[in-house]
Design an enzyme around this catalytic site. Structure first.
Site, PDB file in Angstrom:
ATOM      1  N   GLY A  15       9.532  -6.380 -30.076  1.00 44.87           N
ATOM      2  CA  GLY A  15       9.394  -7.025 -28.770  1.00 44.87           C
ATOM      3  C   GLY A  15      10.666  -6.922 -27.953  1.00 44.87           C
ATOM      4  CB  ALA A  18      10.812   0.051 -26.554  1.00 43.09           C
ATOM      5  CB  SER A  42      11.466  -9.960 -36.310  1.00 35.81           C
ATOM      6  OG  SER A  42      12.309 -10.777 -37.082  1.00 35.81           O
ATOM      7  CE  LYS A  81      22.507   4.002 -12.272  1.00 35.56           C
ATOM      8  NZ  LYS A  81      22.075   4.360 -13.625  1.00 35.56           N
ATOM      9  CB  VAL A 189       6.726  -5.999 -40.127  1.00 32.36           C
ATOM     10  CG1 VAL A 189       6.065  -4.986 -41.057  1.00 32.36           C
ATOM     11  CG2 VAL A 189       5.899  -6.240 -38.873  1.00 32.36           C
ATOM     12  CG  LEU A 337      16.954   1.580 -29.039  1.00 29.91           C
ATOM     13  CD1 LEU A 337      17.734   0.297 -29.327  1.00 29.91           C
ATOM     14  CD2 LEU A 337      17.886   2.647 -28.451  1.00 29.91           C
ATOM     15  CB  THR A 348      18.430   8.873 -20.252  1.00 26.70           C
ATOM     16  OG1 THR A 348      19.495   8.885 -21.197  1.00 26.70           O
ATOM     17  CG2 THR A 348      18.832   9.667 -19.036  1.00 26.70           C
ATOM     18  CB  ILE A 350      14.911   1.842 -19.712  1.00 27.95           C
ATOM     19  CG1 ILE A 350      15.623   0.782 -20.561  1.00 27.95           C
ATOM     20  CG2 ILE A 350      13.745   1.230 -18.945  1.00 27.95           C
ATOM     21  CD1 ILE A 350      16.332  -0.299 -19.786  1.00 27.95           C
TER      22      ILE A 350
END
Ligand code: FAD
Length: 501
Positions: A15, A18, A42, A81, A189, A337, A348, A350
């Site tokens: 969560g 991503a 988690s 930005k 998990v 990730l 780069t 996100i």
């Protein structure tokens, strides 16, 4: 033809940014397909918590999920930005800007920079940045809403946002759970089950014993890559030999000075420092090569360079630049990730989550899981990673910081062939080579070439169509148009207030 075997349940593990970006986007797209989407997160494993700068594509994502920039910025202490200022990258004391906008205007099918190169060859030293409205606005801490009513052709530029990554994930979670029917489960998990014959994932078991089953799994578990890496055993393509930075220390502080509408990246002895201004604080971090500086030294350097009072303890992050060999394996797709990581030099990560989830939408499987879909997903995603890698490589390779071990080393790197070809074509006569699935287009590459003073041997002979007086007049008209456009702009702070109104 009726759809057979549709996917009925989708489980997202993780969560962070991503996980919630994937859940929100997919829940909107699949709203009428009766698919249960669950995010398990988690309470014991922290998100990365950094990730504050984006690229303009993020605004397409906002549109896709039905939110406005104003809503996002209000919820996340967001700022504008317009690009990135690179300080000390070429050599100490030097600075240039990578804008999210064009340079000048093409004419008769010839790119603007060819005319600029011609004029340089004739002795005009005006920098390329003088023909970028976006750069000029950024340097003056100004902003205007470009798409609504561009004051002239040069008024076309784009912008992205800086935001507090934690607040952004919360914002998406609220939307996904309260408006889009996504189920949120708090739990860690501890076990993953697979089909004994196919090896497809079937479910996960949480610490307290609850089992969550699903047809399709999205691994957003961060660097640990719990499903794709650990359970499905997909290996990792390591690019540390190309891009040496492998750690970062992050530390927000109070702001001292104006609210700048851009990210700043300052080259340091063993890497570089980011500065990302938000409304309530400034995000700072030192991204470095652990072979060239110790964690303690990097932390001390960052602390010594903070512009205001520190607002948190230093947060040390380790990473390995590269990506999983396959992003989609069996019935599992990794995003964020868990899929891979390249240092945040051009913000780069996100956008890779965004393009990954959009690609999944375009190749959404049925329960047959035709391997062709996964192959295509993996082909495109690999290209996308490689093209970003090459853009980042140029930043390092082109440095002229001689006598500093890390910077000397990166000038000696053997570059990948597509990048060599691209640079060769530019060196010849400023020709831009465009590959499939490039995230950064000609103006971005041009900003690097110009910033690092990589000058072609010649310019395009087609640029000789115009005489010197004609070019003199066109170029001064462009500069005047930029000055007029700037007069219509407001300060960055006034722009943010106007969003709140
Ligand atoms: P994480 O934030 O690590 O989230 C992982 C989630 O998985 C967490 O919710 C965790 O609880 C959950 N999880 C893990 N294991 C389990 C388990 N067993 N059971 C249940 N849940 C589990 N990106 C940008 O675009 N711009 C930037 O400026 C930028 N700067 C960065 C700077 C640094 C130094 C780093 C390291 C990254 C940066 N990024 C940036 C990347 C960006 O932070 C990430 O891409 C983005 O936050 C997505 O992270 P994530 O959700 O994949 O992983």
């Amino acid at each position: 033809m009726a759809q057979t075997n549709p996917v009925r349940s989708l489980l997202i593990v993780g969560g962070g940014t991503a996980g919630w970006m994937a859940a929100t986007w997919l829940a909107g797209r699949l709203a009428r397909q009766n698919i249960q989407i669950t995010v398990v997160e988690s309470p014991d494993i922290r998100t990365v918590g950094v990730g504050e700068a984006t690229v303009p594509a993020i605004r397409d994502y906002f549109r896709d999920i039905g939110v406005t920039e104003a809503e996002v910025m209000a919820a996340t202490q967001g700022t504008v930005k317009l690009g990135i200022e690179f300080r000390d990258w070429k050599r100490e004391g030097d600075s240039f800007f990578h804008p999210f906008g064009l340079y000048g205007m093409p004419s008769r099918g010839v790119a603007f920079h060819q005319f600029w190169l011609k004029r340089r060859a004739e002795g005009d030293a005006t920098p390329l940045a003088a023909y970028s409205l976006c750069t000029q606005l950024a340097m003056a801490n100004q902003m205007m809403d470009p798409p609504v009513s561009p004051p002239n052709d040069l008024g076309v530029f784009n912008w992205a946002v800086h935001f507090d990554a934690g607040l952004y994930a919360q914002f998406l979670r609220r939307k996904a759970t309260s408006e889009l029917g996504v189920t949120h489960v708090d739990g860690t998990v501890v076990e993953v089950s697979k089909h004994p014959e196919t090896g497809f994932l079937t479910g996960v078991t949480l610490k307290e014993g609850r089992v969550l089953e699903a047809d399709l799994f999205i691994d957003c578990s961060g660097f640990r890559s719990l499903l794709l890496g650990q359970q499905l055993g997909v290996g990792y393509e390591d690019w540390t030999h190309l891009l040496p930075c492998d750690r970062a220390v992050a530390m927000p502080c109070e702001r001292d000075g104006p609210l700048t509408p851009y990210t700043r990246s300052t080259a340091l002895a063993a890497g570089w420092q980011w500065r990302i201004p938000l409304q309530h604080r400034v995000g700072n971090g030192y991204v470095y090569s652990s072979r060239h500086i110790s964690d303690d030294e990097a932390t001390a350097t960052l602390i010594s360079r903070l512009e205001g009072r520190a607002l948190a303890e230093p947060n040390l992050l380790r990473f390995q630049t590269g990506h999983r060999h396959r992003f989609w394996e069996k019935n599992c797709i990794a995003l964020g990730l868990a899929a891979g990581f390249m240092e945040p030099l051009e913000s780069t990560s996100i956008v890779l989550v965004q393009s990954g989830v959009e690609r999944l939408g375009a190749l959404f499987p049925t329960l047959d899981f035709d391997p062709a879909l996964a192959d295509e997903y993996n082909r495109i995603t690999t290209l996308e990673y490689e093209r970003i890698r090459d853009f980042l490589l140029l930043h390092y390779f082109a440095n002229r910081r001689e006598g500093e071990a890390m910077w000397d080393q990166v000038r000696q790197v053997t570059l990948p062939e597509p990048l060599v070809h691209k640079m060769r074509m530019f060196a010849s006569r400023g020709t831009m080579v465009r590959y499939e699935w490039e995230s950064f287009h000609d103006p971005s590459w041009l900003s690097m070439y110009a910033g690092f003073e990589i000058t072609p041997r010649a310019y395009d002979p087609m640029a000789d169509y115009f005489t010197k007086p004609e070019l003199d007049s066109a170029f001064s008209r462009m500069r005047a148009a930029i000055t007029r456009a700037r007069a219509l702009a407001m300060s960055h702070e006034a722009f943010l207030s106007s969003l709140k109104a």
